[in-house]
Design an enzyme around this catalytic site. Structure first.
Site, PDB file in Angstrom:
ATOM      1  N   GLY A  42     -48.554 -67.121  81.022  1.00 17.58           N
ATOM      2  CA  GLY A  42     -49.042 -66.274  79.938  1.00 17.58           C
ATOM      3  C   GLY A  42     -48.167 -66.369  78.699  1.00 17.58           C
ATOM      4  N   HIS A  48     -49.819 -74.311  75.371  1.00 16.31           N
ATOM      5  CA  HIS A  48     -50.742 -74.027  76.476  1.00 16.31           C
ATOM      6  C   HIS A  48     -52.172 -74.412  76.089  1.00 16.31           C
ATOM      7  CE1 HIS A  48     -47.584 -70.748  77.183  1.00 16.31           C
ATOM      8  NE2 HIS A  48     -47.558 -71.418  78.319  1.00 16.31           N
ATOM      9  N   GLN A 164     -40.606 -80.401  86.232  1.00 16.09           N
ATOM     10  CA  GLN A 164     -41.671 -79.684  86.954  1.00 16.09           C
ATOM     11  C   GLN A 164     -42.900 -80.579  87.129  1.00 16.09           C
ATOM     12  OE1 GLN A 164     -42.928 -75.510  86.087  1.00 16.09           O
ATOM     13  NE2 GLN A 164     -44.473 -76.484  84.830  1.00 16.09           N
ATOM     14  N   LEU A 195     -42.617 -75.659  71.330  1.00 15.21           N
ATOM     15  CA  LEU A 195     -43.155 -74.312  71.533  1.00 15.21           C
ATOM     16  C   LEU A 195     -42.818 -73.851  72.938  1.00 15.21           C
ATOM     17  CD1 LEU A 195     -46.663 -74.514  69.848  1.00 15.21           C
ATOM     18  CD2 LEU A 195     -44.519 -73.683  68.909  1.00 15.21           C
TER      19      LEU A 195
HETATM   20  P1  AMP Z   1     -45.325 -71.751  81.172  1.00 21.70           P
HETATM   21  O1  AMP Z   1     -46.294 -70.671  80.819  1.00 21.70           O
HETATM   22  O2  AMP Z   1     -44.124 -71.812  80.282  1.00 21.70           O
HETATM   23  O3  AMP Z   1     -44.991 -71.763  82.651  1.00 21.70           O
HETATM   24  O4  AMP Z   1     -46.066 -73.121  80.893  1.00 21.70           O
HETATM   25  C1  AMP Z   1     -47.316 -73.388  81.460  1.00 21.70           C
HETATM   26  C2  AMP Z   1     -47.678 -74.841  81.196  1.00 21.70           C
HETATM   27  O5  AMP Z   1     -47.712 -75.081  79.803  1.00 21.70           O
HETATM   28  C3  AMP Z   1     -46.653 -75.821  81.799  1.00 21.70           C
HETATM   29  O6  AMP Z   1     -47.339 -76.956  82.308  1.00 21.70           O
HETATM   30  C4  AMP Z   1     -45.842 -76.187  80.590  1.00 21.70           C
HETATM   31  O7  AMP Z   1     -45.201 -77.444  80.692  1.00 21.70           O
HETATM   32  C5  AMP Z   1     -46.890 -76.192  79.502  1.00 21.70           C
HETATM   33  N1  AMP Z   1     -46.254 -76.027  78.192  1.00 21.70           N
HETATM   34  C6  AMP Z   1     -45.376 -75.069  77.827  1.00 21.70           C
HETATM   35  N2  AMP Z   1     -44.944 -75.281  76.563  1.00 21.70           N
HETATM   36  C7  AMP Z   1     -45.555 -76.402  76.135  1.00 21.70           C
HETATM   37  C8  AMP Z   1     -45.532 -77.153  74.913  1.00 21.70           C
HETATM   38  N3  AMP Z   1     -44.766 -76.787  73.876  1.00 21.70           N
HETATM   39  N4  AMP Z   1     -46.306 -78.246  74.826  1.00 21.70           N
HETATM   40  C9  AMP Z   1     -47.087 -78.645  75.874  1.00 21.70           C
HETATM   41  N5  AMP Z   1     -47.157 -77.982  77.043  1.00 21.70           N
HETATM   42  C10 AMP Z   1     -46.406 -76.883  77.171  1.00 21.70           C
END
Ligand code: AMP
Length: 291
Positions: A42, A48, A164, A195
């Site tokens: 979230g 995202h 990850q 981001l």
């Molecule tokens: P998180 O909510 O931080 O667990 O991220 C959820 C998904 O979004 C994960 O696969 C992250 O790698 C991806 N994600 C987070 N930040 C970015 C970003 N700046 N650019 C691309 N994907 C992202």
């Protein structure tokens, strides 16, 4: 067979907080309906939404999970203060054309007698795996459980969290999970800062200084493109850029092979240059692929 027709934007988004509720919806889809899935914690941002956009190109339905997974946080980490702007997340999902948001309650998702865990050995010895013991076990467990519930054809992960993404790719391969893994490039601010939901913790000054992470990574990548293959030289370029931005602490700076995520003295095959550093109390990560 042509490409699936994604649902038009602005359709109502379904919201499910229970596994049973989601399953009833999923079982109601046509047997050949393609579901693309982006797991998140979230506090959604354009990074995202890039995962969502990629999913919508290839799948008839896109599902986003919003779940701050307690299993992947260490005792001294930010689980309780992690941002949870759920209504705003739902609005962004609706505007982005997401078909369903799955947002389970932690107590339902992990009942008190929960005791099954999933681990990928070998790829978690360096980088975040070394700094955050148990983190990837928590990630693998939640993602495998989410895959079993959501039943996607394709799953989308960001390159931002490269370790990850590569660990989960291995999990899917090793355990023959029947879906395709897609890794999506990192979305950045105009300043280069990757981001992250955690960027809201940064003061304006910390946010400006943290642009050194991407600047250093890009400088090192340019040196790599000119032929530099010494890990020491490449990490040195990154380190001096970051040190000049006065981070509270550098957690790690590593050049590793993409195959095993282990540091190499000389980069021969596809590699990753990765960094984790604290600005104030906020831990930020970033990386570039060298391949
Ligand atoms: P998180 O909510 O931080 O667990 O991220 C959820 C998904 O979004 C994960 O696969 C992250 O790698 C991806 N994600 C987070 N930040 C970015 C970003 N700046 N650019 C691309 N994907 C992202």
């Amino acid at each position: 067979m042509g490409r699936p027709t994604p649902r038009p934007r602005s359709d109502a988004v379904e919201i499910f907080t229970s596994i049973e509720g989601y399953r009833a919806w999923r079982n109601g889809l046509a047997p050949d309906a393609t579901v693309g899935f982006a797991p998140t914690m979230g506090a959604l941002h354009p990074g995202h939404l890039r995962l969502v956009a990629e999913s919508r190109k290839a799948n008839a339905f896109t599902v986003v999970s919003v779940f701050v997974n307690p299993l992947q946080f260490g005792p001294a980490e930010d689980f309780s203060r992690y941002p949870r702007p759920f209504d705003e997340d739902v609005r962004l999902c609706r505007e982005a054309g997401v078909a369903a948001v799955f947002a389970p309650e932690a107590a339902d998702f992990y009942p008190p007698d929960f005791s099954s865990y999933c681990e990928v050995e070998g790829l978690d010895e360096f980088l975040d795996g070394a700094s955050r013991p148990g983190h990837f076990r928590g990630v693998c467990t939640v993602v495998l459980k989410l895959f079993n519930i959501v039943k996607p054809r394709r799953a989308y992960f960001g390159q931002k969290d490269i370790q990850q993404a590569l660990i989960l790719k291995k999990l899917v391969r090793d355990l023959s999970v029947d879906l395709e893994m897609q890794i999506v490039p990192t979305v950045r601010e105009a300043t280069g800062l990757a981001l992250s939901s955690r960027n809201v913790y940064l003061t304006p000054d910390e946010k400006t200084r943290a642009t050194a992470l991407s600047r250093g990574l890009f400088l090192a990548r340019e040196a790599w493109a000119r032929g530099e293959r010494s890990a020491r030289a490449l990490t040195g370029i990154l380190r001096s850029e970051i040190e000049s931005s006065r981070p509270a602490r550098i957690d790690y700076i590593e050049a590793v092979s993409q195959a095993d995520l282990r540091p190499a003295e000389t980069l021969s095959g596809p590699s990753v240059l990765a960094v984790a550093a604290f600005y104030g109390k906020t831990r930020l990560i970033d990386n570039v692929l060298l391949d």
